[in-house]
Design a protein around this motif. Structure first.
Motif, PDB file in Angstrom:
ATOM      1  N   PRO A 151      57.099  34.945 -45.332  1.00  0.00           N
ATOM      2  CA  PRO A 151      55.781  35.302 -45.759  1.00  0.00           C
ATOM      3  C   PRO A 151      54.399  34.505 -45.652  1.00  0.00           C
ATOM      4  N   TYR A 152      54.782  33.392 -45.260  1.00  0.00           N
ATOM      5  CA  TYR A 152      53.520  32.401 -44.966  1.00  0.00           C
ATOM      6  C   TYR A 152      53.335  32.106 -43.695  1.00  0.00           C
ATOM      7  N   ALA A 153      54.090  32.857 -42.875  1.00  0.00           N
ATOM      8  CA  ALA A 153      53.692  32.905 -41.361  1.00  0.00           C
ATOM      9  C   ALA A 153      52.749  33.590 -40.986  1.00  0.00           C
ATOM     10  N   ALA A 154      51.844  33.293 -39.970  1.00  0.00           N
ATOM     11  CA  ALA A 154      50.926  33.930 -39.216  1.00  0.00           C
ATOM     12  C   ALA A 154      51.253  35.203 -38.670  1.00  0.00           C
ATOM     13  N   ASP A 155      50.491  36.450 -38.929  1.00  0.00           N
ATOM     14  CA  ASP A 155      51.044  37.605 -38.364  1.00  0.00           C
ATOM     15  C   ASP A 155      50.152  38.205 -37.296  1.00  0.00           C
ATOM     16  N   PRO A 156      50.761  38.547 -36.096  1.00  0.00           N
ATOM     17  CA  PRO A 156      49.854  38.763 -35.039  1.00  0.00           C
ATOM     18  C   PRO A 156      49.160  40.215 -35.372  1.00  0.00           C
ATOM     19  N   ALA A 157      49.728  41.075 -36.081  1.00  0.00           N
ATOM     20  CA  ALA A 157      49.240  42.324 -36.388  1.00  0.00           C
ATOM     21  C   ALA A 157      48.143  42.330 -37.397  1.00  0.00           C
ATOM     22  N   ALA A 158      48.010  41.084 -38.253  1.00  0.00           N
ATOM     23  CA  ALA A 158      46.899  40.896 -38.935  1.00  0.00           C
ATOM     24  C   ALA A 158      45.840  39.848 -38.492  1.00  0.00           C
ATOM     25  N   THR A 159      45.882  39.744 -37.391  1.00  0.00           N
ATOM     26  CA  THR A 159      44.976  38.673 -37.048  1.00  0.00           C
ATOM     27  C   THR A 159      43.457  38.954 -37.191  1.00  0.00           C
ATOM     28  N   ARG A 160      42.572  37.885 -37.327  1.00  0.00           N
ATOM     29  CA  ARG A 160      41.244  38.029 -37.600  1.00  0.00           C
ATOM     30  C   ARG A 160      40.351  38.395 -36.401  1.00  0.00           C
ATOM     31  N   GLY A 163      60.643  30.278 -39.769  1.00  0.00           N
ATOM     32  CA  GLY A 163      60.377  31.614 -39.894  1.00  0.00           C
ATOM     33  C   GLY A 163      58.988  31.951 -39.267  1.00  0.00           C
ATOM     34  N   LEU A 164      58.248  30.961 -38.852  1.00  0.00           N
ATOM     35  CA  LEU A 164      56.923  31.012 -38.318  1.00  0.00           C
ATOM     36  C   LEU A 164      56.832  32.033 -36.891  1.00  0.00           C
ATOM     37  N   ASP A 165      55.580  32.485 -36.873  1.00  0.00           N
ATOM     38  CA  ASP A 165      55.351  32.853 -35.460  1.00  0.00           C
ATOM     39  C   ASP A 165      55.714  31.963 -34.254  1.00  0.00           C
ATOM     40  N   GLU A 166      56.612  32.035 -33.347  1.00  0.00           N
ATOM     41  CA  GLU A 166      56.993  31.120 -32.294  1.00  0.00           C
ATOM     42  C   GLU A 166      55.803  31.152 -31.248  1.00  0.00           C
ATOM     43  N   ASP A 167      55.261  32.412 -31.025  1.00  0.00           N
ATOM     44  CA  ASP A 167      54.455  32.581 -30.061  1.00  0.00           C
ATOM     45  C   ASP A 167      52.951  31.992 -30.176  1.00  0.00           C
ATOM     46  N   LEU A 168      52.688  32.024 -31.574  1.00  0.00           N
ATOM     47  CA  LEU A 168      51.186  31.354 -31.799  1.00  0.00           C
ATOM     48  C   LEU A 168      51.464  29.795 -31.740  1.00  0.00           C
ATOM     49  N   THR A 169      52.653  29.445 -32.232  1.00  0.00           N
ATOM     50  CA  THR A 169      52.914  27.854 -32.250  1.00  0.00           C
ATOM     51  C   THR A 169      53.054  27.392 -30.840  1.00  0.00           C
ATOM     52  N   GLU A 170      53.811  28.106 -29.989  1.00  0.00           N
ATOM     53  CA  GLU A 170      53.938  27.753 -28.474  1.00  0.00           C
ATOM     54  C   GLU A 170      52.268  27.673 -27.937  1.00  0.00           C
ATOM     55  N   THR A 179      63.401  19.491 -43.248  1.00  0.00           N
ATOM     56  CA  THR A 179      63.824  19.526 -45.085  1.00  0.00           C
ATOM     57  C   THR A 179      62.473  19.297 -45.628  1.00  0.00           C
ATOM     58  N   HIS A 180      61.480  18.409 -45.280  1.00  0.00           N
ATOM     59  CA  HIS A 180      60.357  17.925 -45.910  1.00  0.00           C
ATOM     60  C   HIS A 180      59.466  19.113 -46.203  1.00  0.00           C
ATOM     61  N   THR A 181      59.402  19.933 -44.760  1.00  0.00           N
ATOM     62  CA  THR A 181      58.349  21.073 -45.019  1.00  0.00           C
ATOM     63  C   THR A 181      59.059  22.208 -46.005  1.00  0.00           C
ATOM     64  N   ARG A 182      60.154  22.667 -45.954  1.00  0.00           N
ATOM     65  CA  ARG A 182      60.799  23.416 -46.911  1.00  0.00           C
ATOM     66  C   ARG A 182      60.378  22.988 -48.400  1.00  0.00           C
ATOM     67  N   GLU A 183      60.454  21.720 -48.595  1.00  0.00           N
ATOM     68  CA  GLU A 183      60.236  21.366 -49.887  1.00  0.00           C
ATOM     69  C   GLU A 183      58.788  21.645 -50.366  1.00  0.00           C
ATOM     70  N   GLN A 184      57.876  21.502 -49.525  1.00  0.00           N
ATOM     71  CA  GLN A 184      56.591  21.548 -49.598  1.00  0.00           C
ATOM     72  C   GLN A 184      56.025  23.014 -49.699  1.00  0.00           C
ATOM     73  N   LEU A 185      57.094  23.851 -49.356  1.00  0.00           N
ATOM     74  CA  LEU A 185      56.616  25.112 -49.403  1.00  0.00           C
ATOM     75  C   LEU A 185      57.015  25.843 -50.667  1.00  0.00           C
ATOM     76  N   ALA A 186      57.640  25.169 -51.457  1.00  0.00           N
ATOM     77  CA  ALA A 186      57.614  26.057 -52.619  1.00  0.00           C
ATOM     78  C   ALA A 186      56.633  26.436 -53.471  1.00  0.00           C
ATOM     79  N   GLY A 187      56.397  27.719 -53.531  1.00  0.00           N
ATOM     80  CA  GLY A 187      55.302  28.304 -54.406  1.00  0.00           C
ATOM     81  C   GLY A 187      54.659  28.804 -53.517  1.00  0.00           C
ATOM     82  N   ILE A 188      54.675  28.634 -52.249  1.00  0.00           N
ATOM     83  CA  ILE A 188      53.694  29.244 -51.192  1.00  0.00           C
ATOM     84  C   ILE A 188      54.174  30.875 -50.497  1.00  0.00           C
ATOM     85  N   ALA A 189      53.489  31.338 -50.917  1.00  0.00           N
ATOM     86  CA  ALA A 189      53.782  32.834 -50.642  1.00  0.00           C
ATOM     87  C   ALA A 189      53.037  33.541 -49.407  1.00  0.00           C
TER      88      ALA A 189
END
Length: 386
Positions: free
Chosen positions: A5-14, A85-92, A262-272
């Motif tokens: 749910p916290y990934a960038a969505d190409p269908a919702a691009t600005r 679970g992020l957008d691989e294409d934007l990351t790449e 591991t660390h990033t998953r911990e930091q994402l607690a509560g990020i929706a």
């Protein structure tokens, strides 16, 4: 893996700076896939194959360049993005584009342009990368630049965090297409930044060992590296030293990637949502505190033993002189510029100096050396120490 749910969505691009009518005519790709492909197909990206990574204008074919480094960053970035679970294409796309603004000869060339451009707003390779893709690289008939999505330009601008004082190049793009520079960027941009750290921390070790600038015994002063080296020797006691060293590099990369996950998953607690990422007020993707400290010590070692090695410093000074001499030559006699660049040369500063810097920044190491030879009558010597 499903999109988080916290990934960038190409269908919702600005969106893009300039409206396009070609949707559906270039194949079934998402908006971020289009960005990635535009970057890969660009001339600026192809030029990275002949730009310095660690060693200036290396004679050997086995050393990394900006291009191979960018590909390695993208490989690491995609692995992390997929697991989160992020957008691989934007990351790449962000990984592949992150070094496009580097001039020839790496940081030595950048330092020369900073000094030459002091009267015209300075030079910053990150801002220059955005300027290159948003303005200078213009293959389309209906707009300037590659017209990348807001998310890709935002990620390029802020992959190291919010930008408080953008230089002139970034400020111009932000004025035309506001990038919310004061906010944290997407997780995809944060992953691209940490993938860059992981890649050059470890692959520069590989190149340093290959070139003989670093000895394995020197590396073993770092406790974490020594532990991994001893484990490699126990697992592969009969392997050649070269293979053991390469196994060490792979092991180090794996440890860093797993730590980030591991660390990033911990930091994402509560990020929706992706908006929550930007509103978090801090970076969420990165190393744990303990790994960050180990990585800091590794970087300090690399600066001491490799980047600031006497031979490297001497070569860098000669490379810096090449860029400085080119800038002076084009300023004094603009007719030395290619016809298409001369035709667009502004009448006065700061535009004139910025135009010349654009031309020099796009050069490869090899082309810069050839231009000095053409202008001054002889090629510079001592620009490769490997």
């Amino acid at each position: 893996m499903e999109r988080a749910p916290y990934a960038a969505d190409p269908a919702a691009t600005r969106g893009r700076e300039f409206a396009e009518e070609r949707e559906g005519t270039r194949g079934p790709r998402s908006e971020f896939q289009r960005d990635r492909d535009r970057i890969v197909h660009s001339i600026a990206f192809r030029r990275l194959r002949s730009k310095t990574q660690v060693f200036i204008a290396p004679d050997g074919d086995h050393y990394r360049t900006r291009l191979t480094h960018s590909l390695e960053v993208a490989q690491i970035g995609r692995v992390i993005a997929r697991e989160l679970g992020l957008d691989e294409d934007l990351t790449e796309a962000l990984c592949l584009a992150h070094d496009i603004g580097h001039p020839p000869f790496g940081h030595a060339g950048e330092k020369a342009l900073e000094e030459a451009m002091a009267h015209a707003g300075g030079y910053d390779h990150n801002a220059q990368g955005i300027r290159t893709l948003a303005r200078l690289e213009s293959p389309y008939c209906d707009h300037e630049g590659l017209n990348l999505t807001w998310e890709t330009l935002e990620g390029m601008a802020k992959h190291n965090g919010p930008v408080v004082a953008p230089n002139w190049a970034l400020a111009e793009i932000d004025k035309a297409f506001p990038l919310a520079l004061g906010e944290w960027p997407s997780l995809e941009a944060q992953v691209a930044a940490i993938a860059d750290d992981i890649a050059y921390d470890n692959h520069d070790i590989d190149d340093g060992l290959r070139a003989g600038f670093i000895e394995m015994d020197d590396l073993l002063v770092l406790p974490s590296v020594a532990d991994q080296w001893r484990a490699v020797e126990r697992r592969f006691p009969h392997a050649g030293r070269d293979r053991q060293q390469r196994e060490l590099v792979r092991t180090q990369i794996g440890l860093m990637v797993n730590d980030v996950l591991t660390h990033t998953r911990e930091q994402l607690a509560g990020i929706a949502s992706a908006d929550d990422v930007r509103a978090a007020g801090r970076g969420l993707a990165g190393f744990s505190p303990s790994m960050r400290e180990e990585e800091r010590r590794l970087k300090a070692f690399m600066y001491d033993k490799l980047y600031y090695h006497p031979e490297q410093i001497g070569t860098a000074e000669r490379a810096r002189d090449v860029i400085a001499r080119l800038f002076v030559a084009y300023r004094q006699d603009p007719k030395l510029l290619p016809d298409e660049w001369l035709a667009q040369l502004p009448d006065g500063d700061p535009g004139r100096s910025r135009h010349i810097a654009d031309f020099i920044a796009g050069m490869t190491d090899r082309f810069a050396i050839e231009q000095v030879r053409r202008i001054y009558g002889r090629a510079p010597e001592g620009l490769s120490n490997v």
